[in-house]
Write an enzyme that holds these catalytic residues in place. Structure first.
Site, PDB file in Angstrom:
ATOM      1  N   ALA A 188      45.834  34.356  45.206  1.00  0.00           N
ATOM      2  CA  ALA A 188      46.612  35.014  44.155  1.00  0.00           C
ATOM      3  C   ALA A 188      46.424  36.524  44.211  1.00  0.00           C
ATOM      4  O   ALA A 188      47.383  37.293  44.064  1.00  0.00           O
ATOM      5  CB  ALA A 188      46.195  34.467  42.789  1.00  0.00           C
ATOM      6  N   TYR A 189      45.185  36.957  44.431  1.00  0.00           N
ATOM      7  CA  TYR A 189      44.903  38.392  44.561  1.00  0.00           C
ATOM      8  C   TYR A 189      45.679  38.979  45.740  1.00  0.00           C
ATOM      9  O   TYR A 189      46.318  40.027  45.617  1.00  0.00           O
ATOM     10  CB  TYR A 189      43.399  38.589  44.758  1.00  0.00           C
ATOM     11  N   GLN A 190      45.644  38.277  46.872  1.00  0.00           N
ATOM     12  CA  GLN A 190      46.326  38.793  48.052  1.00  0.00           C
ATOM     13  C   GLN A 190      47.834  38.809  47.860  1.00  0.00           C
ATOM     14  O   GLN A 190      48.515  39.722  48.328  1.00  0.00           O
ATOM     15  CB  GLN A 190      45.929  37.976  49.281  1.00  0.00           C
ATOM     16  N   SER A 225      49.342  39.428  45.089  1.00  0.00           N
ATOM     17  CA  SER A 225      49.632  40.619  44.282  1.00  0.00           C
ATOM     18  C   SER A 225      49.549  41.885  45.127  1.00  0.00           C
ATOM     19  O   SER A 225      50.339  42.816  44.934  1.00  0.00           O
ATOM     20  CB  SER A 225      48.658  40.706  43.097  1.00  0.00           C
TER      21      SER A 225
END
Length: 254
Positions: free
Chosen positions: A158-160, A162
């Site tokens: 999810a971080y990547q 974004s």
């Protein structure tokens, strides 16, 4: 203005969003040392005030305003405070962000929503308001993505996602606003000794060690090293750079 009339950012007014700790705080110091007048913005009013007092006490022209980067009214206030204090906005460093660990199917929905609201929507809100303020005078904007924005790996999906989106926003903004004389570029830091990395090291030291060992220079970067790269992109020395994704990663993505 700072007395430093010879620095990379001499005479410029720069807004730093996400300025209370880590890369944002160290970048604010770099910008001030390079001659800029700096407006600091972040959620933590106390941390901002402490940093502002410290830099002001050293003779730099620094002010601050607190708010949530995912709220449009707060982001507008960041920009308006810069205009009220310095009379213009020449540059902006959009560095606010939150992290996440876990497989994509393990991320709670509310955590995913908050991640996207801060990292993606926040960057878009900043671009919108900063371009409004720069107008026909032009300027330079630098966003913060990550090496996770140009590649994938397990456990940070999810971080990547974004951070990939921030690169997409930057490239589109470079086309949209280049005709206005506004350059928009993005940094992709690798492992950097920010509070995020130190927290990850506490939770999973072996994972952090593996990540640092994958850096050809065999070390994590420092927040100031990222700030130096941002200062150069904001400066007139980078006047023909627009839509660039600049790794600051010790060769991690080479």
């Amino acid at each position: 203005m700072s007395d430093n009339g010879t620095g990379l950012l001499a005479g410029k007014a720069v807004l730093v969003v996400g300025a209370s700790t880590g890369i944002g705080a160290e970048s604010a110091r770099v910008f001030a040392e390079e001659g800029a007048s700096v407006m600091l913005a972040a959620r933590s009013r106390d941390k901002l005030a402490a940093l502002t007092d410290k830099l002001s006490g050293e003779g730099y022209d620094v002010a601050c305003t607190a708010g949530d980067v995912s709220a449009g009214a707060d982001v507008a206030r960041f920009v308006d405070a810069t205009l009220d204090r310095f009379g213009r906005l020449d540059g902006a460093f959009n560095n606010a962000g939150v992290n996440q660990h876990g497989r994509l199917d393990e991320v709670p929905e509310d955590e995913f929503d908050r991640l996207m609201a801060v990292n993606v929507k926040g960057t878009w809100l900043c671009l919108r308001e900063q371009v409004r303020a720069m107008g026909e005078s032009g300027g330079s904007i630098v966003n913060t993505s990550s090496v996770g924005g140009v590649r994938g790996s397990s456990g940070l999906g999810a971080y990547q996602a974004s951070k990939h989106a921030i690169i997409g926003l930057t490239r589109t903004a470079a086309h949209d606003f280049g005709p206005l004389g506004i350059r928009v570029n993005v940094l992709a830091p690798g492992p950097t000794w920010s509070p995020m990395l130190r927290k990850w090291q506490q939770d999973d030291p072996a994972a952090v060690e593996r990540r640092i060992n994958a850096v050809p220079l065999r070390k994590a970067g420092t927040p100031a090293e990222v700030g130096n790269a941002a200062a150069w992109l904001l400066s007139d020395r980078a006047s023909h750079l627009n839509g660039v994704v600049l790794p600051v990663d010790g060769g991690f993505t080479a």
